[in-house]
Design a protein around this motif. Structure first.
Motif, PDB file in Angstrom:
ATOM      1  N   ALA A 260      15.320  -1.410   9.867  1.00 30.88           N
ATOM      2  CA  ALA A 260      14.894  -2.306   8.792  1.00 30.88           C
ATOM      3  C   ALA A 260      16.059  -3.182   8.337  1.00 30.88           C
ATOM      4  O   ALA A 260      17.206  -2.732   8.266  1.00 30.88           O
ATOM      5  CB  ALA A 260      14.347  -1.501   7.616  1.00 30.88           C
ATOM      6  N   SER A 261      15.748  -4.435   8.024  1.00 35.13           N
ATOM      7  CA  SER A 261      16.781  -5.382   7.591  1.00 35.13           C
ATOM      8  C   SER A 261      17.056  -5.282   6.101  1.00 35.13           C
ATOM      9  O   SER A 261      18.131  -5.671   5.635  1.00 35.13           O
ATOM     10  CB  SER A 261      16.354  -6.811   7.919  1.00 35.13           C
ATOM     11  N   GLY A 262      16.085  -4.818   5.336  1.00 32.63           N
ATOM     12  CA  GLY A 262      16.228  -4.720   3.891  1.00 32.63           C
ATOM     13  C   GLY A 262      15.312  -3.648   3.361  1.00 32.63           C
ATOM     14  O   GLY A 262      14.530  -3.044   4.102  1.00 32.63           O
ATOM     15  N   ALA A 263      15.386  -3.411   2.056  1.00 35.81           N
ATOM     16  CA  ALA A 263      14.553  -2.390   1.445  1.00 35.81           C
ATOM     17  C   ALA A 263      14.309  -2.741  -0.014  1.00 35.81           C
ATOM     18  O   ALA A 263      15.084  -3.478  -0.634  1.00 35.81           O
ATOM     19  CB  ALA A 263      15.193  -1.009   1.553  1.00 35.81           C
ATOM     20  N   SER A 264      13.225  -2.204  -0.544  1.00 31.69           N
ATOM     21  CA  SER A 264      12.901  -2.361  -1.961  1.00 31.69           C
ATOM     22  C   SER A 264      12.163  -1.106  -2.406  1.00 31.69           C
ATOM     23  O   SER A 264      11.768  -0.281  -1.580  1.00 31.69           O
ATOM     24  CB  SER A 264      12.036  -3.604  -2.190  1.00 31.69           C
ATOM     25  N   TYR A 265      11.972  -0.958  -3.710  1.00 31.87           N
ATOM     26  CA  TYR A 265      11.229   0.189  -4.208  1.00 31.87           C
ATOM     27  C   TYR A 265      10.407  -0.221  -5.423  1.00 31.87           C
ATOM     28  O   TYR A 265      10.709  -1.210  -6.103  1.00 31.87           O
ATOM     29  CB  TYR A 265      12.157   1.352  -4.569  1.00 31.87           C
ATOM     30  N   ILE A 266       9.351   0.526  -5.670  1.00 34.67           N
ATOM     31  CA  ILE A 266       8.503   0.346  -6.852  1.00 34.67           C
ATOM     32  C   ILE A 266       8.178   1.729  -7.393  1.00 34.67           C
ATOM     33  O   ILE A 266       7.852   2.642  -6.625  1.00 34.67           O
ATOM     34  CB  ILE A 266       7.203  -0.406  -6.509  1.00 34.67           C
ATOM     35  N   SER A 267       8.280   1.894  -8.704  1.00 30.24           N
ATOM     36  CA  SER A 267       7.922   3.165  -9.322  1.00 30.24           C
ATOM     37  C   SER A 267       6.401   3.316  -9.388  1.00 30.24           C
ATOM     38  O   SER A 267       5.662   2.325  -9.333  1.00 30.24           O
ATOM     39  CB  SER A 267       8.501   3.249 -10.736  1.00 30.24           C
ATOM     40  N   LEU A 268       5.946   4.536  -9.513  1.00 29.44           N
ATOM     41  CA  LEU A 268       4.513   4.834  -9.581  1.00 29.44           C
ATOM     42  C   LEU A 268       3.842   4.045 -10.693  1.00 29.44           C
ATOM     43  O   LEU A 268       4.324   3.993 -11.818  1.00 29.44           O
ATOM     44  CB  LEU A 268       4.319   6.329  -9.819  1.00 29.44           C
ATOM     45  N   ARG A 269       2.706   3.426 -10.357  1.00 29.43           N
ATOM     46  CA  ARG A 269       1.904   2.678 -11.321  1.00 29.43           C
ATOM     47  C   ARG A 269       0.534   3.341 -11.435  1.00 29.43           C
ATOM     48  O   ARG A 269      -0.101   3.625 -10.421  1.00 29.43           O
ATOM     49  CB  ARG A 269       1.738   1.219 -10.869  1.00 29.43           C
ATOM     50  N   LEU A 270       0.077   3.555 -12.666  1.00 29.90           N
ATOM     51  CA  LEU A 270      -1.209   4.228 -12.875  1.00 29.90           C
ATOM     52  C   LEU A 270      -2.120   3.414 -13.780  1.00 29.90           C
ATOM     53  O   LEU A 270      -2.489   3.844 -14.881  1.00 29.90           O
ATOM     54  CB  LEU A 270      -0.965   5.622 -13.490  1.00 29.90           C
ATOM     55  N   PRO A 271      -2.548   2.229 -13.337  1.00 32.90           N
ATOM     56  CA  PRO A 271      -3.421   1.414 -14.182  1.00 32.90           C
ATOM     57  C   PRO A 271      -4.845   1.959 -14.237  1.00 32.90           C
ATOM     58  O   PRO A 271      -5.371   2.489 -13.272  1.00 32.90           O
ATOM     59  CB  PRO A 271      -3.391   0.048 -13.498  1.00 32.90           C
ATOM     60  N   MET A 272      -5.449   1.858 -15.399  1.00 29.84           N
ATOM     61  CA  MET A 272      -6.871   2.125 -15.613  1.00 29.84           C
ATOM     62  C   MET A 272      -7.312   3.438 -14.977  1.00 29.84           C
ATOM     63  O   MET A 272      -6.779   4.479 -15.268  1.00 29.84           O
ATOM     64  CB  MET A 272      -7.682   0.917 -15.131  1.00 29.84           C
ATOM     65  N   GLU A 273      -8.297   3.390 -14.052  1.00 27.80           N
ATOM     66  CA  GLU A 273      -8.856   4.620 -13.479  1.00 27.80           C
ATOM     67  C   GLU A 273      -7.874   5.389 -12.607  1.00 27.80           C
ATOM     68  O   GLU A 273      -8.118   6.564 -12.282  1.00 27.80           O
ATOM     69  CB  GLU A 273     -10.102   4.303 -12.646  1.00 27.80           C
ATOM     70  N   VAL A 274      -6.787   4.758 -12.185  1.00 26.47           N
ATOM     71  CA  VAL A 274      -5.851   5.455 -11.308  1.00 26.47           C
ATOM     72  C   VAL A 274      -5.217   6.649 -12.012  1.00 26.47           C
ATOM     73  O   VAL A 274      -4.968   7.686 -11.396  1.00 26.47           O
ATOM     74  CB  VAL A 274      -4.757   4.491 -10.787  1.00 26.47           C
ATOM     75  N   SER A 275      -4.976   6.531 -13.311  1.00 23.09           N
ATOM     76  CA  SER A 275      -4.316   7.622 -14.033  1.00 23.09           C
ATOM     77  C   SER A 275      -5.132   8.916 -14.012  1.00 23.09           C
ATOM     78  O   SER A 275      -4.609   9.967 -13.599  1.00 23.09           O
ATOM     79  CB  SER A 275      -4.013   7.203 -15.479  1.00 23.09           C
ATOM     80  N   PRO A 276      -6.414   8.940 -14.432  1.00 28.61           N
ATOM     81  CA  PRO A 276      -7.155  10.204 -14.367  1.00 28.61           C
ATOM     82  C   PRO A 276      -7.350  10.707 -12.942  1.00 28.61           C
ATOM     83  O   PRO A 276      -7.342  11.925 -12.699  1.00 28.61           O
ATOM     84  CB  PRO A 276      -8.492   9.878 -15.038  1.00 28.61           C
ATOM     85  N   LEU A 277      -7.516   9.793 -11.986  1.00 31.21           N
ATOM     86  CA  LEU A 277      -7.643  10.216 -10.590  1.00 31.21           C
ATOM     87  C   LEU A 277      -6.376  10.911 -10.116  1.00 31.21           C
ATOM     88  O   LEU A 277      -6.417  11.967  -9.472  1.00 31.21           O
ATOM     89  CB  LEU A 277      -7.945   9.012  -9.697  1.00 31.21           C
ATOM     90  N   PHE A 278      -5.232  10.319 -10.446  1.00 31.91           N
ATOM     91  CA  PHE A 278      -3.957  10.895 -10.026  1.00 31.91           C
ATOM     92  C   PHE A 278      -3.703  12.228 -10.725  1.00 31.91           C
ATOM     93  O   PHE A 278      -3.202  13.183 -10.112  1.00 31.91           O
ATOM     94  CB  PHE A 278      -2.821   9.909 -10.323  1.00 31.91           C
ATOM     95  N   GLN A 279      -4.052  12.315 -11.999  1.00 31.05           N
ATOM     96  CA  GLN A 279      -3.845  13.566 -12.724  1.00 31.05           C
ATOM     97  C   GLN A 279      -4.730  14.689 -12.187  1.00 31.05           C
ATOM     98  O   GLN A 279      -4.307  15.848 -12.109  1.00 31.05           O
ATOM     99  CB  GLN A 279      -4.082  13.349 -14.220  1.00 31.05           C
ATOM    100  N   ASP A 280      -5.966  14.360 -11.812  1.00 34.37           N
ATOM    101  CA  ASP A 280      -6.832  15.355 -11.168  1.00 34.37           C
ATOM    102  C   ASP A 280      -6.205  15.848  -9.864  1.00 34.37           C
ATOM    103  O   ASP A 280      -6.219  17.049  -9.551  1.00 34.37           O
ATOM    104  CB  ASP A 280      -8.211  14.754 -10.876  1.00 34.37           C
ATOM    105  N   TRP A 281      -5.676  14.899  -9.105  1.00 34.29           N
ATOM    106  CA  TRP A 281      -5.048  15.232  -7.816  1.00 34.29           C
ATOM    107  C   TRP A 281      -3.825  16.119  -8.027  1.00 34.29           C
ATOM    108  O   TRP A 281      -3.621  17.105  -7.312  1.00 34.29           O
ATOM    109  CB  TRP A 281      -4.670  13.932  -7.105  1.00 34.29           C
ATOM    110  N   LEU A 282      -3.012  15.782  -9.010  1.00 32.71           N
ATOM    111  CA  LEU A 282      -1.840  16.600  -9.320  1.00 32.71           C
ATOM    112  C   LEU A 282      -2.238  18.021  -9.688  1.00 32.71           C
ATOM    113  O   LEU A 282      -1.643  19.008  -9.209  1.00 32.71           O
ATOM    114  CB  LEU A 282      -1.072  15.989 -10.497  1.00 32.71           C
ATOM    115  N   ALA A 283      -3.248  18.157 -10.545  1.00 40.65           N
ATOM    116  CA  ALA A 283      -3.690  19.476 -10.982  1.00 40.65           C
ATOM    117  C   ALA A 283      -4.211  20.304  -9.809  1.00 40.65           C
ATOM    118  O   ALA A 283      -4.064  21.534  -9.788  1.00 40.65           O
ATOM    119  CB  ALA A 283      -4.773  19.335 -12.048  1.00 40.65           C
ATOM    120  N   GLU A 284      -4.808  19.632  -8.830  1.00 41.12           N
ATOM    121  CA  GLU A 284      -5.350  20.328  -7.658  1.00 41.12           C
ATOM    122  C   GLU A 284      -4.252  20.748  -6.692  1.00 41.12           C
ATOM    123  O   GLU A 284      -4.255  21.886  -6.194  1.00 41.12           O
ATOM    124  CB  GLU A 284      -6.346  19.415  -6.942  1.00 41.12           C
TER     125      GLU A 284
END
Length: 362
Positions: A260-284
């Motif tokens: 790879a010639s370069g790199a970047s990063y983005i922190s986790l984003r949990l907009p709207m419905e993504v937050s409860p979906l992600f939290q359910d997944w984490l709990a599982e």
């Protein structure tokens, strides 16, 4: 958090899927709940399968005025994404289709065949001003259904014919199929590719991105693109605090080794419905770490699950955000990954002669 059993029938299985439920979309006027009507489910109906429907596209290019992203136009060959990444910030867009951002997002997909012809019409307009088109910024253009529908292939062919600058983001291996078009575009300075690599742990990837290529295979994609002369930026996205953030330095080392010639990063984003979906997944999947992960997420976003403000949404703020920036900058500099990618050429843009045009006879 919603109980997943409210939206799945007894005996129904969501094998290799990210979301655990299929809550009704936020724009629907009524809520639907699955229930057992006493009839035994056929074996063929137990597994939730992927459905792809066609949409007649009226436009190809979508414009935006967001001040914190480096492009003002994009194309989406598909709506929804079978990769099923539980963290995908694009999940809420499925609600616009009266579908769920949960399982519907990864199982009820919309393909846009004929998009290439629509794009050609837009590029031939006298008012069109050329600039880089981004593809893959919402859903992955090289997700599995592209093998059959080939909508991305249509789009790339048109952009190649017009010598139009293109930036692609993907974690799909099908991009290798199109190297016959992409390599010549790269040689002209018309193409760059971002390959998303979230973790080096195949077991974690399987849970978090169930139908995406394994980490080792994505590194191989980087190698093959680079070998074909395509400039590649590795995208460590998203960095999940308390779950994948410890891998930042090894990830950067791996993508540098892949070319790879370069790199970047983005922190986790949990907009709207993504937050409860992600939290359910984490709990599982990670009940022992769920509280830690969400606590760190909220520290990054001022006590909320997500802060959508321009300039804050991608990296967060506070001590953990500052630490992540410092770690990334130090590791990327050591590995030579802080180099700016060369700007894509716009001066080569030229609509090709139409089929049957008299000038094609000479």
């Amino acid at each position: 958090m919603q109980d997943k059993r409210e939206t799945l029938l007894p005996g129904q299985r969501a094998k290799a899927r990210g979301a655990l439920e299929n809550a009704t979309g936020r724009y629907e006027g009524s809520t639907r709940t699955a229930f057992d009507d006493g009839w035994e489910m056929a074996e063929t109906d137990r597994l939730i399968k992927t459905e792809v429907r066609a949409e007649v596209a009226r436009s190809a290019i979508t414009y935006n005025t967001s001040p914190d992203i480096p492009f003002d136009r994009s194309i989406n060959p598909y709506r929804g994404c079978e990769h099923g990444c539980i963290y995908c910030f694009a999940r809420p867009t499925h609600a616009y289709l009266n579908l769920s951002p949960g399982l519907d997002f990864e199982t009820r997909l919309i393909a846009r065949p004929g998009l290439g012809k629509v794009l050609e019409r837009e590029l031939r307009a006298k008012s069109y001003a050329v600039d880089v088109i981004a593809i893959g910024t919402n859903t992955d253009p090289y997700q599995p259904c592209e093998a059959e529908w080939r909508v991305m292939r249509e789009v790339v062919q048109v952009l190649s014919d017009f010598n139009h600058p293109l930036a692609i983001v993907t974690k799909g291996t099908l991009i290798e199929r199109d190297l016959d078009l992409l390599a010549p575009m790269a040689a002209k300075g018309l193409l760059r590719v971002g390959v998303s690599v979230t973790t080096l742990d195949p077991a974690l990837s399987r849970k978090m991105e169930p139908r995406a290529p394994a980490p080792a295979r994505r590194l191989q994609v980087i190698r093959r693109l680079v070998a074909a002369g395509v400039p590649v930026r590795a995208m460590v996205a998203p960095v999940v605090p308390g779950l994948t953030d410890h891998e930042l330095e090894p990830l950067l080392q791996a993508v540098a080794d892949a070319g790879a010639s370069g790199a970047s990063y983005i922190s986790l984003r949990l907009p709207m419905e993504v937050s409860p979906l992600f939290q359910d997944w984490l709990a599982e999947h990670f009940p022992d770490r769920a509280a830690k992960v969400m606590g760190r997420v909220r520290e990054l976003h001022g006590g909320k699950d997500y802060d959508a403000r321009w300039g804050h949404r991608f990296r967060g703020q506070g001590i953990w955000a500052d630490l992540m920036r410092q770690r990334f900058a130090k590791a990327a500099a050591r590995l030579g990954l802080l180099r700016d990618m060369p700007p894509l050429r716009r001066d080569l843009f030229q609509p090709p002669p139409r089929a049957g045009h008299q000038f094609t006879l000479f």
